[in-house]
Write a protein that holds these residues in place. Structure first.
Motif: not given
Length: 321
Positions: A99, A111, A113, A193
């Protein structure tokens, strides 16, 4: 300035915070100048001592609420890249290097998660949380047309530019929704991600109230849609008012007038006139507010340029030292 700052907002996480801090250290051993910050939000258990024992830098935010904690973290910490992760040990820290690399190498501003594309629905034991996540994601996809896969995740990486330009307005758990929409509306670079998710260990309780916090999040989406897309918002109201006026006018006023030459229902005609006028005013208001929003977006771009110059200056001073 740190190379990487790991920010952990915490409230009563004594069971898991030590493990989270140690896992973060292990995952970032190859990233120089990494600091781990735990921001305690009036915990009544041993969260602070456990975090200190694990080697984290512990600071405090005394205004209750996750949004207040994030405001404090973003103001105080200086770093080239930031990782925000919860202290409940539900996120895998081994995703941190990848990341962070997206921020360092590809200049990604945020980014996300993404839990929902992996194990979230199998691991999470609270079905209404699952439903709430789906509703929030679909609402934002509908109103703001984006590709963020997981709106409510607390696991994110940020650039310096995002952190220092983000005006934190939310006080509670609606903060993730707010930061997602701000990034979308200001054309910041966002990437997803995919991460594995594991449910909280036994004895650890979520601080998120499914119903009250869920309604706050939905209300925040509605408010931000009105603020960021005023022309669309007030156009919808305008169209509904004009359609309602039309539905009332033709069968109750226009058709009897054609048949008899008289207006039998004068109050209905007056109401239709007010509805039509209100619809026109609503659309005009949307146009005016849309111009203000466009002006604010231009000013935001100027602020980003100033922040970027400040960032480069700090890096230059650091290299000279």
């Amino acid at each position: 300035m740190n190379k990487l700052a790991i920010l952990i907002p915490c409230y009563n996480e004594e069971m898991t915070i030590k493990k989270v801090v140690k896992d973060c250290k292990k995952s970032t051993i190859d990233i120089p100048r990494t600091k781990i910050y735990v921001y305690d939000n009036n915990s009544s258990d041993n969260t602070v001592s456990e975090a200190q024992d694990a080697g984290a830098i512990v600071r405090h935010e005394y205004q209750q609420g996750k949004g207040n904690v994030i405001r404090r973290m973003f103001r105080e910490v200086e770093a080239e890249c930031y990782i925000m992760i919860d202290g409940d040990d539900t996120y895998p820290t081994d995703a941190i290097p990848e990341m962070a690399a997206k921020v360092f190498d590809h200049h990604v501003d945020m980014v996300v998660g993404d839990r929902l594309s992996s194990s979230y629905f199998e691991e999470n034991k609270r079905p209404f949380h699952n439903l709430g996540n789906v509703i929030v994601r679909k609402s934002i996809n509908f109103f703001f047309k984006n590709d963020i896969k997981d709106i409510m995740t607390g696991y994110r990486a940020f650039s310096y530019q995002f952190v220092k330009s983000y005006p934190v307005l939310s006080r509670g758990f609606e903060i993730e929704t707010e930061m997602s929409i701000l990034a979308i509306e200001n054309n910041m670079l966002i990437e997803n991600q995919v991460i594995d998710y594991r449910d909280r260990p036994d004895g650890s309780e979520s601080k998120l109230n499914t119903y009250s916090d869920g309604f706050k999040v939905l209300r925040r989406i509605f408010t931000l849609f009105r603020n960021y897309r005023p022309l669309q918002f007030y156009s919808i109201i305008s169209v509904l008012l004009i359609l309602f006026a039309t539905v009332l006018f033709f069968p109750n006023v226009w058709i009897p007038y054609i048949q008899t030459g008289l207006v039998d229902k004068m109050p209905t005609l007056v109401v239709c006139g007010f509805l039509l006028l209100t619809g026109i005013i609503s659309y005009s208001s949307g146009m005016i507010l849309d111009s203000i929003v466009q002006k604010e977006q231009r000013e935001f771009e100027f602020r980003l340029e100033i922040i970027q110059q400040q960032f480069k200056r700090q890096l230059q001073e650091q290299s000279n030292d």
